[in-house]
Each structure stands twice: as C-alpha cells, then as structure tokens.
Design a protein around this motif. Structure first.
Motif, PDB file in Angstrom:
ATOM      1  N   GLY A 271       0.837  -1.207   0.000  1.00 28.18           N
ATOM      2  CA  GLY A 271       0.000   0.000   0.000  1.00 28.18           C
ATOM      3  C   GLY A 271       0.861   1.243   0.000  1.00 28.18           C
ATOM      4  O   GLY A 271       1.876   1.303   0.704  1.00 28.18           O
ATOM      5  N   ILE A 272       0.468   2.264  -0.776  1.00 28.87           N
ATOM      6  CA  ILE A 272       1.259   3.494  -0.904  1.00 28.87           C
ATOM      7  C   ILE A 272       0.303   4.700  -0.921  1.00 28.87           C
ATOM      8  O   ILE A 272      -0.699   4.707  -1.662  1.00 28.87           O
ATOM      9  N   LEU A 273       0.596   5.720  -0.116  1.00 30.18           N
ATOM     10  CA  LEU A 273      -0.130   6.999  -0.194  1.00 30.18           C
ATOM     11  C   LEU A 273       0.402   7.777  -1.386  1.00 30.18           C
ATOM     12  O   LEU A 273       1.579   8.146  -1.427  1.00 30.18           O
ATOM     13  N   LEU A 274      -0.466   8.042  -2.369  1.00 33.16           N
ATOM     14  CA  LEU A 274      -0.040   8.782  -3.552  1.00 33.16           C
ATOM     15  C   LEU A 274      -0.217  10.292  -3.385  1.00 33.16           C
ATOM     16  O   LEU A 274       0.640  11.063  -3.828  1.00 33.16           O
ATOM     17  N   ARG A 275      -1.316  10.694  -2.749  1.00 36.23           N
ATOM     18  CA  ARG A 275      -1.572  12.135  -2.608  1.00 36.23           C
ATOM     19  C   ARG A 275      -2.451  12.363  -1.382  1.00 36.23           C
ATOM     20  O   ARG A 275      -3.553  11.811  -1.294  1.00 36.23           O
ATOM     21  N   PRO A 276      -1.984  13.186  -0.427  1.00 40.82           N
ATOM     22  CA  PRO A 276      -2.790  13.443   0.765  1.00 40.82           C
ATOM     23  C   PRO A 276      -4.103  14.149   0.420  1.00 40.82           C
ATOM     24  O   PRO A 276      -4.212  14.850  -0.585  1.00 40.82           O
ATOM     25  N   GLU A 277      -5.076  13.977   1.267  1.00 36.27           N
ATOM     26  CA  GLU A 277      -6.417  14.505   1.029  1.00 36.27           C
ATOM     27  C   GLU A 277      -6.436  16.028   0.939  1.00 36.27           C
ATOM     28  O   GLU A 277      -7.125  16.600   0.094  1.00 36.27           O
TER      29      GLU A 277
END
Length: 286
Positions: A271-277
């Motif tokens: 799992g990878i965070l691509l762009r914060p909210e």
C-alpha cells in the motif's frame, strides 16, 4: 338883468365846456381802457390759443403715454405669463430631478447593499479558505507525508478461507498503519492510495481473494478450477480514496490456498499513499 343872464350864460358855457372836457377825458380814458382791455383780451386769446395747443400737445402725449403704458402692461403680462410658465417648468423639472435622484439613490442603495452582501460572502468565503489553508499547512507540517507498507507471509495459507488474510512480517511500514498480525491497514491520513496484492496458488488448489475497504469488495483475484499442476502467480491493483480511519485488508474466501515459504515470499500486500487529502481538496477548489 341882461348882464346877469349873460353872465350866467357865460358861466353856463364855462361849466358846459368844463363838463364836456370832463366827459371827453372820461371817454378818452374809457377808450384807452377799452383799447388796453382789447389788447389784454387779445393777449388772453393768444395765451388761450397757446394753452390750447399745449393742452392738445399734452393730450397727445397723454395718448402716447397711455399707448406706451398699455404696451408696457402687455409686455409685463407676457413676462409674468412667461415667468409663470418658466416657474411651473422649473418646479416640474425640480420634482422630476428629485424623483430621479430618489430612484437612483434607492438603486445605488440596493447596489451597495448587494455589493456589501457579496463582499461579506466573499469575506466569509475567504475566511473559510484561510482556515482551510491554515489547516492544510498545519497538516502539511504535522501529518506524515509518506505512508507505505509491504507485508509478506512466511508459510502457505491453508485455513480454508472466510477470514482476513494475516501476514508474518513487513519489509517497510512507514507510518505504522498496517498491523500485520490482524492484516488490517487503518488509514492515518486521508488521501488517494494504491494497493497491490500478489500471491501464488497452491498446487492443485484454488484461490479466491478480495481487496476490501470497510467490508466492501474493491478488487478480486480468482483461480477456481482446482487443476493447477503447479504454482501460478496472480495479482491485482486498485486506487482508493480513503478517509482517516478507513480500513483496507485482503479477504480470503472459502477453499483458498496460497503457497509461501520462509525464504520465498510469493504473497505480497503493498500500500502506498499517492496524494494526501488536503492537497486533493485544494486542487479541486482551485
């Protein structure tokens, strides 16, 4: 006696002569007086004639003055009428201008009030934007910008399914959002994430797993013929928008078997965070 008569006659003649002289003197005076009165009458006639001419002249002047007065009265009446018309026109003009100014003042008042309301709304929106921007900046400074993990298994899965697939370890776990013992990833920062699952089917067994978000299937992997003569690799990837606290995990269905060894890790959950909210929300607003 004759001498007396003669004397009386002489005396009478003397008296007669004196009386005649007296009468003559009186008549002479009367004639002179009459002549003087004639001259006076003539002078008076001349004066009356001259006064008559003066009177005629004055009458003519009076007529001329009367005509001039009538003309002046006509001009005065015309001037009064004109000034009255001008006055009435001026009153109408002033009333019209007053009404127009009242109308324009009301219109300007409406415009000013509308602009004020719009400006107030813009100020409120700007304040809200500043609050959001400050919150974004705060989160940029305090929240972790990199969330990622890579989990693996050391042994085959042969538990029969209908449960969350658990993992034996992680090679990376930035943010510590994945609990390998439970197999659940709990989102610490809202945003867009990419999840990938790879696994190898067990010999002569089937495999059916699904990537779930809060209990709902988002992506699945299936190999159900059960005639595998060897191990076959399977994989699936998905992009998900997550909110803080959302849970993502791999769910295994009935009859699922996977192949893994301590030194060979076929099963990989990434799992990878691509762009914060907060960056995504800012981009959408812009």
């Amino acid at each position: 006696m004759t001498a007396c008569i003669r004397a009386d006659l002489r005396q009478t003649d003397d008296y007669g002569a004196s009386f005649n002289q007296f009468l003559f003197d009186i008549l002479s005076k009367l004639v002179d007086k009459s002549n003087e009165q004639g001259e006076e009458v003539e002078r008076l006639r001349t004066m009356m004639h001259e006064q008559g001419r003066d009177i005629d002249h004055l009458k003519q002047e009076n007529k001329d003055q009367k005509k001039r007065i009538e003309k002046l009265e006509t001009l005065l009446d015309e001037e009064i009428r004109k000034r009255k018309e001008d006055h009435e026109t001026l009153i109408v003009t002033i009333e019209t201008e007053v009404q127009e100014r009242i109308f324009h003042d009301r219109k300007l008042t409406v415009i000013v009030n509308t602009d004020r309301e719009k400006n107030n709304d813009q100020l409120f929106n700007l304040r809200d934007d500043m609050v959001r921007e400050n919150e974004m900046l705060r989160r940029c400074l305090t929240d972790p910008m990199s969330i990622y993990f890579n989990a693996y298994r050391d042994g085959a899965y042969d538990r029969g399914g209908e449960e969350i697939l658990k993992f034996d370890g992680v090679t990376l776990n930035a943010g510590h959002a994945l609990n390998p013992a439970s197999g659940v990833f709990t989102c610490p920062v809202g945003g867009t994430y990419m999840f990938t699952i790879h696994l190898a089917t067990h010999k002569e067994k089937k495999a059916l797993v699904s990537l779930r978000k809060n209990g709902q299937d988002m992506a699945s992997i299936v190999n159900q013929d059960g005639k595998n003569k060897g191990n076959h690799m399977m994989g699936q990837s998905v992009l998900l928008d997550l909110a803080r606290g959302d849970e993502v995990y791999v769910y295994s269905f009935t009859g699922t078997w996977t192949a893994d060894w301590p030194h060979i890790h076929f099963t990989q959950f990434i799992g990878i965070l691509l762009r914060p909210e907060h960056l995504t929300l800012r981009d959408k607003k812009n």
